[in-house]
Design a protein around this motif. Structure first.
Motif, short mmCIF file in Angstrom:
data_model
loop_
_atom_site.label_atom_id
_atom_site.label_comp_id
_atom_site.label_asym_id
_atom_site.label_seq_id
_atom_site.Cartn_x
_atom_site.Cartn_y
_atom_site.Cartn_z
N LEU A 189 0.81 -1.22 0.00
CA LEU A 189 0.00 0.00 0.00
C LEU A 189 0.84 1.28 0.00
O LEU A 189 0.35 2.34 -0.34
N SER A 190 2.12 1.16 0.36
CA SER A 190 3.01 2.33 0.32
C SER A 190 3.93 2.27 -0.90
O SER A 190 4.94 2.96 -0.95
N ARG A 191 3.58 1.43 -1.86
CA ARG A 191 4.29 1.26 -3.13
C ARG A 191 5.70 0.70 -2.96
O ARG A 191 6.56 0.86 -3.81
N GLN A 192 5.94 -0.02 -1.86
CA GLN A 192 7.17 -0.79 -1.71
C GLN A 192 6.95 -2.16 -2.33
O GLN A 192 5.85 -2.71 -2.27
N THR A 193 8.01 -2.72 -2.91
CA THR A 193 7.86 -4.00 -3.62
C THR A 193 7.58 -5.14 -2.64
O THR A 193 8.30 -5.33 -1.66
N LEU A 194 6.54 -5.89 -2.94
CA LEU A 194 6.08 -6.99 -2.11
C LEU A 194 6.50 -8.33 -2.71
O LEU A 194 6.94 -9.26 -2.02
N SER A 195 6.36 -8.41 -4.03
CA SER A 195 6.64 -9.65 -4.75
C SER A 195 7.05 -9.30 -6.18
O SER A 195 6.76 -8.19 -6.65
N ILE A 196 7.74 -10.22 -6.84
CA ILE A 196 8.19 -9.98 -8.21
C ILE A 196 7.89 -11.19 -9.09
O ILE A 196 8.18 -12.33 -8.70
N PHE A 197 7.32 -10.93 -10.27
CA PHE A 197 7.21 -11.96 -11.33
C PHE A 197 8.40 -11.77 -12.27
O PHE A 197 8.54 -10.70 -12.88
N ASP A 198 9.25 -12.78 -12.39
CA ASP A 198 10.35 -12.75 -13.36
C ASP A 198 9.89 -13.56 -14.57
O ASP A 198 9.89 -14.79 -14.56
N ILE A 199 9.50 -12.85 -15.63
CA ILE A 199 8.87 -13.49 -16.81
C ILE A 199 9.91 -13.61 -17.93
O ILE A 199 10.45 -12.61 -18.39
N SER A 200 10.19 -14.85 -18.33
CA SER A 200 11.12 -15.09 -19.43
C SER A 200 10.34 -15.29 -20.72
O SER A 200 9.43 -16.13 -20.77
N ILE A 201 10.72 -14.52 -21.77
CA ILE A 201 10.04 -14.68 -23.07
C ILE A 201 11.03 -15.18 -24.14
O ILE A 201 10.83 -14.99 -25.34
N GLY A 202 12.12 -15.80 -23.65
CA GLY A 202 13.07 -16.44 -24.57
C GLY A 202 13.73 -15.46 -25.52
O GLY A 202 14.20 -14.39 -25.13
N GLN A 203 13.77 -15.83 -26.82
CA GLN A 203 14.45 -15.02 -27.83
C GLN A 203 13.61 -13.81 -28.27
O GLN A 203 14.12 -12.89 -28.90
N HIS A 204 12.29 -13.84 -27.96
CA HIS A 204 11.42 -12.72 -28.36
C HIS A 204 11.82 -11.46 -27.61
O HIS A 204 12.02 -11.49 -26.40
N LYS A 205 11.90 -10.34 -28.34
CA LYS A 205 12.19 -9.07 -27.66
C LYS A 205 10.95 -8.50 -26.98
O LYS A 205 11.04 -7.75 -26.03
N LYS A 206 9.78 -8.87 -27.54
CA LYS A 206 8.54 -8.45 -26.88
C LYS A 206 7.45 -9.46 -27.22
O LYS A 206 7.56 -10.24 -28.18
N LEU A 207 6.39 -9.43 -26.44
CA LEU A 207 5.27 -10.35 -26.65
C LEU A 207 4.39 -9.86 -27.80
O LEU A 207 4.30 -8.66 -28.05
#
Length: 525
Positions: A444-462
């Motif tokens: 609620l104070s905009r401090q990081t709570l959790s992180i998703f580390d998303i790998s998309i391989g060789q693609h530069k974007k989805l």
């Protein structure tokens, strides 16, 4: 923007392939074009001064609360605080005080049932009181704090005792913060705090201690809708107490404590007649001593279990619990509740993450893997990342019951995760040709709570549609996490939208994710 957020924003804007001369030209352009008017400069200075003043006042109020709460109970009696505040300025501001009290009770509804002030409610009360005084509000609260600080006395011995006890209570919270989602270290920290206090301030009495939590009685509802399950105890009592279940129709004072929301002290158990003895091998003549049962409150001051202590193992005939000891045990209850619900909140955040990933995977075939981390301090109080969920390209998940801990200095190739944590902003990077999107969920104070580390391989974007679905998933996951955190606040009354939420009572936090999805769909229609 904070410094880490500004750096991350510029880093994302520039990208990885931009040459150094281009970056230099960009920074020179920003330096040359950025202008700040005198008015903006003064406004910024005033804002910084105000924030500094608020932070300083918060520290003073916290110190005042700790001085007043000399036994580390964790709360103050409302009427006691009102009585002392009413003598401020010779009692000239009583009307303002009563108006502030009325407003406080509407803000914290539990005060009509349990007239206890948490540190936050105490601060709110003093701020409300000062706002009702005539004259400058900042000066009024500063004068009020100074008056109260001199009004509350504490001897040197009390100060030393209070300091030691607060250290043990902090150890309970630290156990929660450094244990991932495991509650066992918290149980051990509670028993250790009780034992340490008994050695230092309790004449070395031999005590038994145990924690029991309320749960739905599914096996024998005819014995009552809820029962108490004993989840922790001192080591000697574990064979007799651990995993035992107490029902309403059995002997004992625990359900009276739950119903009344107040501690019950039995100085002589042998004369009481309604005490349940778990150790049936103990002879009648050895069933002598004192028993104390205290309620465990959640943030909304609802009872969710009990903490029990007895002196049946002590050979001394006059083994009783003193007032200062009972006050400290109330503080242990408060510390345990805070730690326990910290773990529950983490579990709920993980449940949201699991549900969100289940929704996402069928819609985003370009995503190769997702690793979910929780942010928490390590044992040296540096922020570490706890790897809690790994998901492969088929959507198959592994939930780590013993999380892998990542420290910044040991994971140079994962530094982008720590940058994401610092800035609480999306971080884009390529590691050995594999493109990653690190996305934070924040509190609620905009401090990081959790992180998703998303790998998309060789693609530069989805692809566009997959990116849109990922954004939708992240938006709903953040909304669900914010709701979970909002519900845990003392002044927030729980609200439920779907019937499934009422039935689950937050045990299945993933339902919230689908609730927000449904609400957005309704708005679109």
């Amino acid at each position: 923007l904070t410094l880490p957020q500004f750096v991350q924003l510029m880093d994302n804007f520039v990208g990885e392939d931009t040459s150094l001369p281009v970056v230099k030209r960009l920074t020179a352009f920003i330096k040359g074009e950025y202008k700040q008017t005198e008015e903006e400069k003064m406004e910024q200075l005033e804002k910084v001064h105000h924030m500094s003043h608020v932070a300083q006042r918060k520290q003073l109020l916290e110190a005042l609360f700790e001085k007043w709460d000399s036994n580390a109970c964790g709360s103050l009696e409302l009427e006691e605080v009102v009585a002392v505040v009413s003598t401020f300025e010779g009692g000239m501001e009583k009307e303002a005080l009563m108006n502030a009290k009325e407003q406080l009770c509407s803000q914290y509804p539990h005060l009509s049932r349990v007239e206890k002030l948490s540190p936050k409610a105490f601060q709110t009360f003093l701020e409300l009181t000062a706002s009702k005084f005539t004259g400058n509000e900042d000066e009024a609260i500063d004068n009020l704090v100074r008056f109260l600080t001199t009004s509350v006395e504490q001897s040197h011995t009390e100060s030393l005792q209070s300091s030691a006890r607060r250290k043990w209570l902090q150890d309970i919270q630290q156990a929660a913060e450094t244990s991932g989602t495991s509650i066992e270290p918290v149980y051990k920290a509670v028993i250790r705090a009780l034992s340490q206090d008994m050695e230092a301030h309790g004449d070395n009495k031999r005590i038994s201690a145990y924690i029991a939590l309320l749960e739905e009685n599914r096996l024998s509802p005819e014995q009552g809708q809820v029962c108490l399950r004993y989840v922790a105890s001192t080591a000697e009592d574990a064979p007799h107490v651990l995993n035992q279940v107490l029902h309403r129709d059995m002997k004992g004072v625990s359900f009276a404590v739950i119903d009344q929301g107040k501690p019950i002290y039995v100085p002589k158990v042998q004369l009481h007649g309604n005490i349940h003895f778990w150790n049936s091998d103990r002879p009648e003549e050895e069933r002598e001593g004192s028993l104390l049962v205290l309620p465990l409150y959640d943030a909304h001051w609802r009872v969710f279990g009990i903490l029990g202590l007895d002196t049946l193992r002590d050979q001394c005939q006059k083994s009783i619990f003193l007032t200062h000891e009972i006050s400290f045990y109330e503080g242990v209850c408060h510390a345990f509740s805070k730690a326990y619900h910290h773990i529950c909140t983490r579990e709920n955040v993980l449940q949201v993450a699991v549900t969100a990933l289940d929704w996402l995977y069928p819609r985003t075939p370009s995503i190769h893997a997702v690793t979910t981390y929780l942010v928490a301090p390590d044992k040296d109080k540096n922020h570490a990342l706890y790897k809690v969920i790994t998901t492969d390209n088929t959507g198959q998940k592994e939930i780590h019951s013993s999380p892998v801990v990542l420290l910044r200095e040991e994971n140079i190739l994962r530094d982008y995760l720590f940058k994401c944590k610092d800035s609480s902003e999306v971080t884009l990077i390529s590691v050995y040709g594999e493109h990653h999107i690190a996305v934070p969920l924040h509190d609620l104070s905009r401090q990081t709570l959790s992180i998703f580390d998303i790998s998309i391989g060789q693609h530069k974007k989805l692809p566009p549609q997959e990116r849109k679905d990922l954004q939708k998933m992240l938006k709903m996951a953040q909304a669900a996490c914010s709701e979970i955190l909002q519900r845990s606040l003392e002044e927030t009354q729980p609200t439920q939208v779907l019937e499934a939420e009422r039935v689950a009572n937050m045990r299945h936090a993933g339902i919230l994710f689908h609730r927000f999805m449904l609400q957005e769909l309704r708005e679109c229609v």
